[in-house]
Design an enzyme around this catalytic site. Structure first.
Site, PDB file in Angstrom:
ATOM      1  N   ARG A  24      -2.408 -14.284  16.949  1.00 14.27           N
ATOM      2  CA  ARG A  24      -2.275 -12.848  16.718  1.00 14.27           C
ATOM      3  C   ARG A  24      -3.668 -12.261  16.478  1.00 14.27           C
ATOM      4  O   ARG A  24      -4.403 -12.720  15.614  1.00 14.27           O
ATOM      5  CB  ARG A  24      -1.412 -12.606  15.484  1.00 14.27           C
ATOM      6  CG  ARG A  24      -1.331 -11.159  15.148  1.00 14.27           C
ATOM      7  CD  ARG A  24      -1.049 -10.950  13.698  1.00 14.27           C
ATOM      8  NE  ARG A  24      -1.090  -9.541  13.392  1.00 14.27           N
ATOM      9  CZ  ARG A  24      -1.329  -9.053  12.194  1.00 14.27           C
ATOM     10  NH1 ARG A  24      -1.537  -9.868  11.188  1.00 14.27           N
ATOM     11  NH2 ARG A  24      -1.348  -7.765  12.009  1.00 14.27           N
TER      12      ARG A  24
ATOM     13  N   ARG B 191      -1.854   2.210   1.067  1.00 13.36           N
ATOM     14  CA  ARG B 191      -2.610   3.120   1.948  1.00 13.36           C
ATOM     15  C   ARG B 191      -2.037   4.526   1.901  1.00 13.36           C
ATOM     16  O   ARG B 191      -0.817   4.699   1.846  1.00 13.36           O
ATOM     17  CB  ARG B 191      -2.579   2.611   3.393  1.00 13.36           C
ATOM     18  CG  ARG B 191      -3.331   1.327   3.573  1.00 13.36           C
ATOM     19  CD  ARG B 191      -3.238   0.823   5.008  1.00 13.36           C
ATOM     20  NE  ARG B 191      -3.143  -0.622   4.990  1.00 13.36           N
ATOM     21  CZ  ARG B 191      -2.497  -1.345   5.892  1.00 13.36           C
ATOM     22  NH1 ARG B 191      -1.896  -0.762   6.907  1.00 13.36           N
ATOM     23  NH2 ARG B 191      -2.452  -2.650   5.779  1.00 13.36           N
TER      24      ARG B 191
ATOM     25  N   HIS C 115       0.816  -3.134  14.646  1.00 10.16           N
ATOM     26  CA  HIS C 115       2.191  -3.672  14.595  1.00 10.16           C
ATOM     27  C   HIS C 115       2.853  -3.702  15.974  1.00 10.16           C
ATOM     28  O   HIS C 115       4.078  -3.715  16.075  1.00 10.16           O
ATOM     29  CB  HIS C 115       3.105  -2.819  13.688  1.00 10.16           C
ATOM     30  CG  HIS C 115       2.777  -2.876  12.228  1.00 10.16           C
ATOM     31  ND1 HIS C 115       2.930  -1.790  11.412  1.00 10.16           N
ATOM     32  CD2 HIS C 115       2.332  -3.879  11.455  1.00 10.16           C
ATOM     33  CE1 HIS C 115       2.587  -2.107  10.169  1.00 10.16           C
ATOM     34  NE2 HIS C 115       2.217  -3.382  10.172  1.00 10.16           N
TER      35      HIS C 115
ATOM     36  N   GLY D 103       9.787  -5.700   5.726  1.00  9.95           N
ATOM     37  CA  GLY D 103      10.268  -5.884   4.351  1.00  9.95           C
ATOM     38  C   GLY D 103      11.142  -4.761   3.811  1.00  9.95           C
ATOM     39  O   GLY D 103      12.263  -5.002   3.355  1.00  9.95           O
ATOM     40  N   ILE D 104      10.660  -3.533   3.857  1.00  4.40           N
ATOM     41  CA  ILE D 104      11.430  -2.408   3.326  1.00  4.40           C
ATOM     42  C   ILE D 104      12.570  -2.062   4.296  1.00  4.40           C
ATOM     43  O   ILE D 104      13.728  -1.910   3.886  1.00  4.40           O
ATOM     44  CB  ILE D 104      10.511  -1.182   3.085  1.00  4.40           C
ATOM     45  CG1 ILE D 104       9.428  -1.532   2.063  1.00  4.40           C
ATOM     46  CG2 ILE D 104      11.320   0.033   2.661  1.00  4.40           C
ATOM     47  CD1 ILE D 104       8.347  -0.463   1.897  1.00  4.40           C
TER      48      ILE D 104
ATOM     49  N   ASN E 136      -1.144 -16.774  12.807  1.00  2.00           N
ATOM     50  CA  ASN E 136      -1.493 -15.462  12.285  1.00  2.00           C
ATOM     51  C   ASN E 136      -2.573 -15.673  11.225  1.00  2.00           C
ATOM     52  O   ASN E 136      -2.282 -16.032  10.092  1.00  2.00           O
ATOM     53  CB  ASN E 136      -0.236 -14.822  11.675  1.00  2.00           C
ATOM     54  CG  ASN E 136      -0.478 -13.406  11.235  1.00  2.00           C
ATOM     55  OD1 ASN E 136      -1.619 -12.955  11.143  1.00  2.00           O
ATOM     56  ND2 ASN E 136       0.595 -12.698  10.944  1.00  2.00           N
TER      57      ASN E 136
ATOM     58  N   GLU F  61       7.666 -11.459  14.953  1.00  2.00           N
ATOM     59  CA  GLU F  61       6.431 -11.395  15.736  1.00  2.00           C
ATOM     60  C   GLU F  61       6.078 -12.778  16.285  1.00  2.00           C
ATOM     61  O   GLU F  61       5.529 -12.902  17.370  1.00  2.00           O
ATOM     62  CB  GLU F  61       5.292 -10.856  14.868  1.00  2.00           C
ATOM     63  CG  GLU F  61       5.477  -9.379  14.572  1.00  2.00           C
ATOM     64  CD  GLU F  61       4.771  -8.914  13.320  1.00  2.00           C
ATOM     65  OE1 GLU F  61       3.715  -8.291  13.451  1.00  2.00           O
ATOM     66  OE2 GLU F  61       5.266  -9.165  12.208  1.00  2.00           O
TER      67      GLU F  61
ATOM     68  N   LYS G 208      -1.147 -18.168   8.573  1.00  2.00           N
ATOM     69  CA  LYS G 208       0.307 -18.384   8.643  1.00  2.00           C
ATOM     70  C   LYS G 208       0.622 -18.932  10.022  1.00  2.00           C
ATOM     71  O   LYS G 208       0.005 -18.513  11.001  1.00  2.00           O
ATOM     72  CB  LYS G 208       1.038 -17.041   8.492  1.00  2.00           C
ATOM     73  CG  LYS G 208       1.168 -16.560   7.075  1.00  2.00           C
ATOM     74  CD  LYS G 208       2.134 -15.390   7.021  1.00  2.00           C
ATOM     75  CE  LYS G 208       1.498 -14.239   6.280  1.00  2.00           C
ATOM     76  NZ  LYS G 208       2.115 -12.957   6.460  1.00  2.00           N
TER      77      LYS G 208
HETATM   78  P1  ADP Z   1       3.772  -7.050   4.930  1.00  2.00           P
HETATM   79  O1  ADP Z   1       3.352  -5.754   5.555  1.00  2.00           O
HETATM   80  O2  ADP Z   1       2.843  -7.509   3.850  1.00  2.00           O
HETATM   81  O3  ADP Z   1       4.159  -8.129   5.929  1.00  2.00           O
HETATM   82  P2  ADP Z   1       6.597  -6.999   4.303  1.00  2.00           P
HETATM   83  O4  ADP Z   1       7.096  -6.666   5.653  1.00  2.00           O
HETATM   84  O5  ADP Z   1       6.866  -8.358   3.764  1.00  2.00           O
HETATM   85  O6  ADP Z   1       5.067  -6.664   4.115  1.00  2.00           O
HETATM   86  O7  ADP Z   1       7.210  -5.918   3.291  1.00  2.00           O
HETATM   87  C1  ADP Z   1       6.910  -5.918   1.944  1.00  2.00           C
HETATM   88  C2  ADP Z   1       7.642  -4.746   1.310  1.00  2.00           C
HETATM   89  O8  ADP Z   1       9.057  -4.943   1.433  1.00  2.00           O
HETATM   90  C3  ADP Z   1       7.357  -4.593  -0.179  1.00  2.00           C
HETATM   91  O9  ADP Z   1       7.124  -3.230  -0.490  1.00  2.00           O
HETATM   92  C4  ADP Z   1       8.639  -5.058  -0.807  1.00  2.00           C
HETATM   93  O10 ADP Z   1       8.899  -4.443  -2.044  1.00  2.00           O
HETATM   94  C5  ADP Z   1       9.666  -4.600   0.211  1.00  2.00           C
HETATM   95  N1  ADP Z   1      10.946  -5.242  -0.028  1.00  2.00           N
HETATM   96  C6  ADP Z   1      11.258  -6.549   0.120  1.00  2.00           C
HETATM   97  N2  ADP Z   1      12.544  -6.773  -0.314  1.00  2.00           N
HETATM   98  C7  ADP Z   1      13.019  -5.572  -0.733  1.00  2.00           C
HETATM   99  C8  ADP Z   1      14.259  -5.138  -1.311  1.00  2.00           C
HETATM  100  N3  ADP Z   1      15.248  -5.979  -1.521  1.00  2.00           N
HETATM  101  N4  ADP Z   1      14.386  -3.827  -1.609  1.00  2.00           N
HETATM  102  C9  ADP Z   1      13.368  -2.966  -1.417  1.00  2.00           C
HETATM  103  N5  ADP Z   1      12.181  -3.316  -0.887  1.00  2.00           N
HETATM  104  C10 ADP Z   1      12.009  -4.597  -0.552  1.00  2.00           C
END
Ligand code: ADP
Length: 393
Positions: free
Chosen positions: A90, A240, A179, A328-329, A8, A381, A15
């Site tokens: 990717r 964004r 995505h 992440g979220i 990636n 992914e 990565k």
């Molecule tokens: P990217 O799009 O850069 O790959 P990620 O999928 O790693 O991003 O997601 C990053 C987001 O996930 C950030 O907004 C981060 O705050 C959120 N996040 C990670 N752990 C938690 C948590 N425990 N609670 C809330 N949000 C989280």
């Protein structure tokens, strides 16, 4: 048994994950950050929790990959370069051309380079990395896996903007989404978890990371997705804006004395979203824990936009069997998942607070009675990329 590397590459980072295939076992993974800058960071994780770290100046992707291969040999992760039979790359933009992943030949690389118009920061760097692989690993099969391919099944009714048709016909200005590899992976996993053929399922997948997108997956095919011509569209994201009335751009430019439309678009890409509203951070954790009105509003707006997209996709598919949270979220923000689902319970989905009280673990998080299943599925992914290489090599 063979080894496949999933790559990636960003404009200043690389990565990677090395898999033993077809077992899909991750043997090593790592990241090279700050390529082209001073003090680049080179990290490899391998074996039973072993780690290799270095900080040095890595001027370009070629040197990064060269160093990666040398270090993997030195650390005995591989004994010779020849062991890496496949490399999956990717690629951000595949346009209308790449409907599936593709084995690389000269024509494919040129096509990826030509698609740079749609992803100027990404496609050229990615094409360069493929060329480096061809040079350093001449026996390895290179495969390109596109963020957009999964969405090429969208019907015209969903990918066309309501603007003069000639802009699509002449310039291919349309929705492409992003995505795709993640939406494909989690929708397939959802079908597995529900024990039903994907062809029979209507799924809304919510990839909620720094970048966020929602996809309507009907019968295993993406029929609509929230990102657009670029990843700027759709829901509110870390930095964004997501969807916005285009007329607000000349208005703000006029008031703020901004003369370059690119600068304005840059503000929408880099200074908006959670960061713009909260004034605190683009990181959901920091925004959630900040005790200000603006931070609370940022979280509410984020949840609201996700809910509205889920709702519109339930309408577009005329039903829904499952809603999936990932990235992440989606994987970690327990309250965000709860609040989003609680606000749309009319659809027949009900969160189970106990099951939902988890981070990053694959499981059903809705109640047993919930008509619509809600699933938490950590995205992968890289494994999807490795699978595509395995299939095409
Ligand atoms: P990217 O799009 O850069 O790959 P990620 O999928 O790693 O991003 O997601 C990053 C987001 O996930 C950030 O907004 C981060 O705050 C959120 N996040 C990670 N752990 C938690 C948590 N425990 N609670 C809330 N949000 C989280």
């Amino acid at each position: 048994m063979s080894k496949t590397i999933a790559i990636n590459a960003g404009s200043s980072s690389l990565k990677w994950q090395l898999f033993e295939m077809p077992e899909e076992k991750v043997i090593a993974k790592g990241i090279v950050e700050r390529i082209g800058l001073k003090d680049s960071i080179f990290t490899i994780k391998y074996g039973e929790g072993q780690k290799y770290n270095d900080v040095l100046d890595i001027n370009d992707h070629e040197f990064a990959i060269h160093m990666l291969l040398e270090k993997m040999t030195e650390l005995h992760i591989i004994e010779s370069f020849d062991e890496i039979e496949g490399a999956g790359h990717r690629i951000v933009a595949g346009g209308e051309f790449f409907k599936t992943s593709a084995k690389i030949d000269e024509e494919a690389i040129q096509k990826i380079e030509a698609l740079a118009e749609f992803a100027p920061l990404h496609n050229p760097a990615e094409a360069k990395v493929i060329r480096v692989f061809e040079k350093l690993l001449p026996k390895t099969t290179n495969v390109a896996v596109f963020d957009t391919s999964f969405h090429t099944t969208m019907p015209a009714v969903n990918y066309l903007y309501s603007i003069p048709m000639e802009y699509y016909e002449k310039h291919k200005a349309r929705k492409y989404g992003a995505h795709g590899t993640s939406h494909r992976y989690v929708s397939e996993r959802a079908a597995d978890m529900l024990g039903k053929p994907i062809e029979e399922l209507k799924i809304v997948t919510c990839h909620l990371g720094n970048g966020a997108s929602i996809t309507a997956v009907d019968g295993g095919k993406s029929i609509d997705t929230s990102m657009g011509f670029t990843p700027l569209a759709g829901v509110t994201m870390g930095t964004r804006s997501g969807d916005i009335d285009a007329s607000v751009l000349p208005y703000i430019m006029d008031k703020e004395g901004i003369t370059d439309i690119k600068e304005m678009v840059n503000i929408l890409n880099k200074k908006s979203g959670l960061l713009g509203i909260s004034g605190i951070s683009s990181d959901m954790r920091e925004v959630e824990s900040a005790d200000t009105e603006e931070a609370k509003l940022a979280v509410e707006i984020f949840n609201n936009r996700v809910q509205k997209y889920i709702g519109s996709y339930v309408a577009a598919m005329n039903g829904v069997d499952a809603i999936v949270f990932t990235a992440g979220i989606g994987e970690n923000a327990i309250e965000t998942r709860r609040d989003i689902i609680n606000g749309i319970s009319w659809f027949g989905c009900e969160i189970d607070d106990e099951k939902n009280n988890v981070r990053g673990e694959e499981r059903v998080i809705s109640t047993d009675d919930s008509k619509v299943k809600v699933l938490l599925i950590p995205t992968d992914e890289e494994v999807m990329i490795a699978r595509d290489v395995e299939e095409l090599k």
